[in-house]
Scaffold this active site. Structure first.
Site, PDB file in Angstrom:
ATOM      1  N   TYR A   1      -1.906 -32.600  12.838  1.00  0.00           N
ATOM      2  CA  TYR A   1      -1.515 -31.561  13.800  1.00  0.00           C
ATOM      3  C   TYR A   1      -0.002 -31.393  13.803  1.00  0.00           C
ATOM      4  O   TYR A   1       0.752 -32.294  13.421  1.00  0.00           O
ATOM      5  CB  TYR A   1      -2.030 -31.883  15.202  1.00  0.00           C
ATOM      6  N   CYS A   2       0.438 -30.212  14.238  1.00  0.00           N
ATOM      7  CA  CYS A   2       1.864 -29.912  14.417  1.00  0.00           C
ATOM      8  C   CYS A   2       1.962 -28.857  15.514  1.00  0.00           C
ATOM      9  O   CYS A   2       1.001 -28.601  16.230  1.00  0.00           O
ATOM     10  CB  CYS A   2       2.508 -29.460  13.113  1.00  0.00           C
ATOM     11  N   THR A   3       3.107 -28.231  15.660  1.00  0.00           N
ATOM     12  CA  THR A   3       3.324 -27.309  16.780  1.00  0.00           C
ATOM     13  C   THR A   3       2.409 -26.091  16.717  1.00  0.00           C
ATOM     14  O   THR A   3       1.684 -25.785  17.669  1.00  0.00           O
ATOM     15  CB  THR A   3       4.792 -26.852  16.831  1.00  0.00           C
TER      16      THR A   3
ATOM     17  N   ILE B   1      -0.658 -27.479  18.364  1.00  0.00           N
ATOM     18  CA  ILE B   1      -0.612 -27.919  19.757  1.00  0.00           C
ATOM     19  C   ILE B   1      -0.653 -26.731  20.711  1.00  0.00           C
ATOM     20  O   ILE B   1      -1.318 -26.779  21.754  1.00  0.00           O
ATOM     21  CB  ILE B   1       0.669 -28.740  20.005  1.00  0.00           C
TER      22      ILE B   1
END
Length: 317
Positions: free
Chosen positions: A174-176, A203
């Site tokens: 996951y990342c932004t 996110i």
């Protein structure tokens, strides 16, 4: 709220990034949008803000291009512009990495919706991997996530060795907003990991669609807001003031431009140190004036709003 903030990306081949940049910039100027947009041969990546109606028209125009018909916008409300300038730049990649050969539009990790991610994340056969930089995950991350001590995403390939112990598990990256996961998960597949997934929309989308449950702290964003709330279910603060170690998720850039560290600094220490991360930086002769926000927008750096930053031109351009 009258304004919207749009976060988006799309890996799709652009044959002439310079021509695309010029046309795209004119659209943004006409719609009074501000923000940062990167155009490359591999696709488009941006965060912009503007009035709700202007953002709606921008989304319509972008998705009208068949190359970006599947692009998904993450939309957040705001009371004002989240940026002070508009930059539309041509660069070698839409996210700076050392993975120039990776082509996510051809092969990448399996996308998980926020609900699918939520249902899988706590299983024994799953490990959650944060592919963001250290200053981002220090202010907010998923419970039990593996972090990789990354100062910049280009360091990711050098950290993959640390994930070898999890090769028999499902890897959930996951990342932004998702753009880094596309390359990170593709690289993991290349390195022999078989069960690789990614949180589609990152996110931000998880907060919008799944309430942000079990995301501890706040999400670092690359605009004037600096951090945003994600978790509406079981929120908590995990960051500590860089100076006094009290709980604080108030992120700043050090007022010393030669340091410019991204750190958490509580309100009291921010005032005492005048926006610096340490007494030494506070005394630096080049220290920037502190206005209480701890954000210092960069100068235009010879950027011409009509012609863009053309220091980089794709091969053959």
């Amino acid at each position: 709220m009258d304004y919207r903030v749009l976060l988006y990306y799309c890996y799709a081949p652009i044959d002439d990034p310079v021509a695309f940049r010029d046309e795209h910039h004119r659209i943004c100027l006409r719609l009074n949008l501000l923000g940062r947009i990167i155009v490359a041969h591999e696709g488009l990546n941006g965060t912009v803000s503007g009035l709700a109606a202007d953002c709606q028209e921008y989304m319509r125009l972008v998705k009208a291009d068949p190359r970006f018909a599947a692009l998904e916008f993450k939309v957040d409300e705001a009371a004002e512009h989240a940026f002070q300038k508009l930059h539309v730049r041509v660069k070698p990649e839409i996210v700076h990495s050392s993975l120039h050969h990776v082509r996510p539009h051809e092969k990448t990790g399996q996308h998980l919706s926020p609900q699918e991610f939520k249902e899988l994340k706590d299983r024994d056969d799953v490990v959650i991997v944060d592919v963001r930089s250290d200053y981002e995950y220090n202010v907010g991350r998923f419970k039990n996530a593996v972090t990789l001590d990354i100062e910049n995403f280009r360091d990711f390939p050098d950290r993959v060795e640390r994930l070898k112990e999890f090769k028999d598990k499902k890897i959930l990256t996951y990342c932004t907003g998702g753009v880094k996961c596309e390359k990170a998960s593709a690289y993991l597949l290349e390195q022999g990991f078989e069960n690789v997934y990614q949180l589609h929309g990152g996110i931000i989308k998880y907060g919008i669609e799944a309430g942000g449950e079990d995301f501890d702290g706040k999400c670092y964003v690359f605009d004037n807001r600096v951090t945003v709330d994600v978790n509406r279910v079981n929120p908590t603060v995990i960051a500590q003031c860089h100076h006094c170690a009290t709980p604080s998720d108030r992120m700043i850039n050090c007022a010393n431009p030669h340091c410019n560290a991204h750190v958490a600094l509580c309100e009291t220490c921010g005032q005492q140190l005048d926006g610096a991360c340490s007494p030494a930086c506070q005394e630096h002769p080049d220290k920037r004036p502190y206005d209480g926000t701890g954000t210092y927008p960069k100068l235009s750096n010879n950027y011409n709003p009509e012609q863009g930053l053309l220091s980089y031109r794709p091969p053959g351009a």
